[in-house]
Design a protein around this motif. Sequence first.
Motif, mmCIF file in Angstrom:
data_model
loop_
_atom_site.group_PDB
_atom_site.id
_atom_site.type_symbol
_atom_site.label_atom_id
_atom_site.label_comp_id
_atom_site.label_asym_id
_atom_site.label_seq_id
_atom_site.Cartn_x
_atom_site.Cartn_y
_atom_site.Cartn_z
ATOM 1 N N SER A 1 4.700 -26.716 -11.439
ATOM 2 C CA SER A 1 6.091 -26.645 -11.001
ATOM 3 C C SER A 1 6.852 -25.607 -11.818
ATOM 4 N N LYS A 2 8.046 -25.302 -11.332
ATOM 5 C CA LYS A 2 8.876 -24.304 -12.011
ATOM 6 C C LYS A 2 10.312 -24.801 -12.047
ATOM 7 N N PHE A 3 11.064 -24.272 -12.975
ATOM 8 C CA PHE A 3 12.484 -24.551 -13.072
ATOM 9 C C PHE A 3 13.249 -23.405 -12.436
ATOM 10 N N VAL A 4 14.378 -23.734 -11.838
ATOM 11 C CA VAL A 4 15.262 -22.738 -11.247
ATOM 12 C C VAL A 4 16.477 -22.619 -12.161
ATOM 13 N N LEU A 5 16.759 -21.393 -12.603
ATOM 14 C CA LEU A 5 17.865 -21.146 -13.531
ATOM 15 C C LEU A 5 18.740 -20.022 -12.999
ATOM 16 N N PRO A 6 20.023 -20.064 -13.311
ATOM 17 C CA PRO A 6 20.891 -18.962 -12.885
ATOM 18 C C PRO A 6 20.640 -17.729 -13.739
ATOM 19 N N PHE A 7 20.686 -16.549 -13.120
ATOM 20 C CA PHE A 7 20.503 -15.299 -13.862
ATOM 21 C C PHE A 7 21.659 -15.053 -14.809
ATOM 22 N N ASP A 8 22.875 -15.158 -14.315
ATOM 23 C CA ASP A 8 24.032 -14.771 -15.099
ATOM 24 C C ASP A 8 24.975 -15.943 -15.235
ATOM 25 N N PRO B 1 12.668 -26.860 -7.604
ATOM 26 C CA PRO B 1 12.928 -26.707 -6.175
ATOM 27 C C PRO B 1 12.857 -28.040 -5.426
ATOM 28 N N THR B 2 11.939 -28.907 -5.821
ATOM 29 C CA THR B 2 11.832 -30.210 -5.159
ATOM 30 C C THR B 2 13.100 -31.030 -5.372
ATOM 31 N N GLU B 3 13.651 -30.987 -6.580
ATOM 32 C CA GLU B 3 14.893 -31.710 -6.845
ATOM 33 C C GLU B 3 16.056 -31.143 -6.039
ATOM 34 N N ILE B 4 16.060 -29.835 -5.858
ATOM 35 C CA ILE B 4 17.096 -29.216 -5.033
ATOM 36 C C ILE B 4 16.963 -29.708 -3.598
ATOM 37 N N ALA B 5 15.749 -29.720 -3.080
ATOM 38 C CA ALA B 5 15.510 -30.196 -1.707
ATOM 39 C C ALA B 5 15.982 -31.635 -1.548
ATOM 40 N N GLN B 6 15.664 -32.471 -2.511
ATOM 41 C CA GLN B 6 16.070 -33.881 -2.446
ATOM 42 C C GLN B 6 17.588 -34.013 -2.511
ATOM 43 N N ALA B 7 18.224 -33.267 -3.395
ATOM 44 C CA ALA B 7 19.677 -33.351 -3.536
ATOM 45 C C ALA B 7 20.408 -32.878 -2.288
#
Length: 150
Positions: free
Chosen positions: A97-104, A59-65
């Motif tokens: 921390s956690k990773f964000v992954l797509p479900f499908d 999530p932190t990388e998403i926020a930064q991007a």
Amino acid sequence: MTTATEDPAISAVRAVERLRLAEARLSRRRQSECGPSENARAAMRLILERCDQGQTLTPTEIAQALGISTASVTGMLDRLHAGGLVFFMANPADRRSKFVLPFDRGEDPDAIDPVTARIREFASDLPADAAGQIATFLDRVREVVDAECD
């Protein structure tokens, strides 16, 4: 939109301005009328791209991007999770921390942003040399926009 006597450079500038206004209108409509926000769509594109590259994303990388706060990302990811688009996996190297992954992964990226699908369709009709020139021009425009207020 252009007249026979209009300078082609001025025509290009006016076309970019019309595009920027249309993007702003689309962004406002998406915030209030139709589905995920621009940031949620951008986050999903990023998540799918990273997954396709075999990389993980926090999530932190998403926020930064995206250039937004981690609090905004948390709420957005909660909505994407509730909508069945993403899931979370603990980061084995850092339990905090956690990773964000797509479900499908079968999800069609064009379904996330149908505007991009239409643009891709139009671009495929361009001659290669014109497509390259347009891409270079638009990249330069994007650099100016990105640099504003930095």
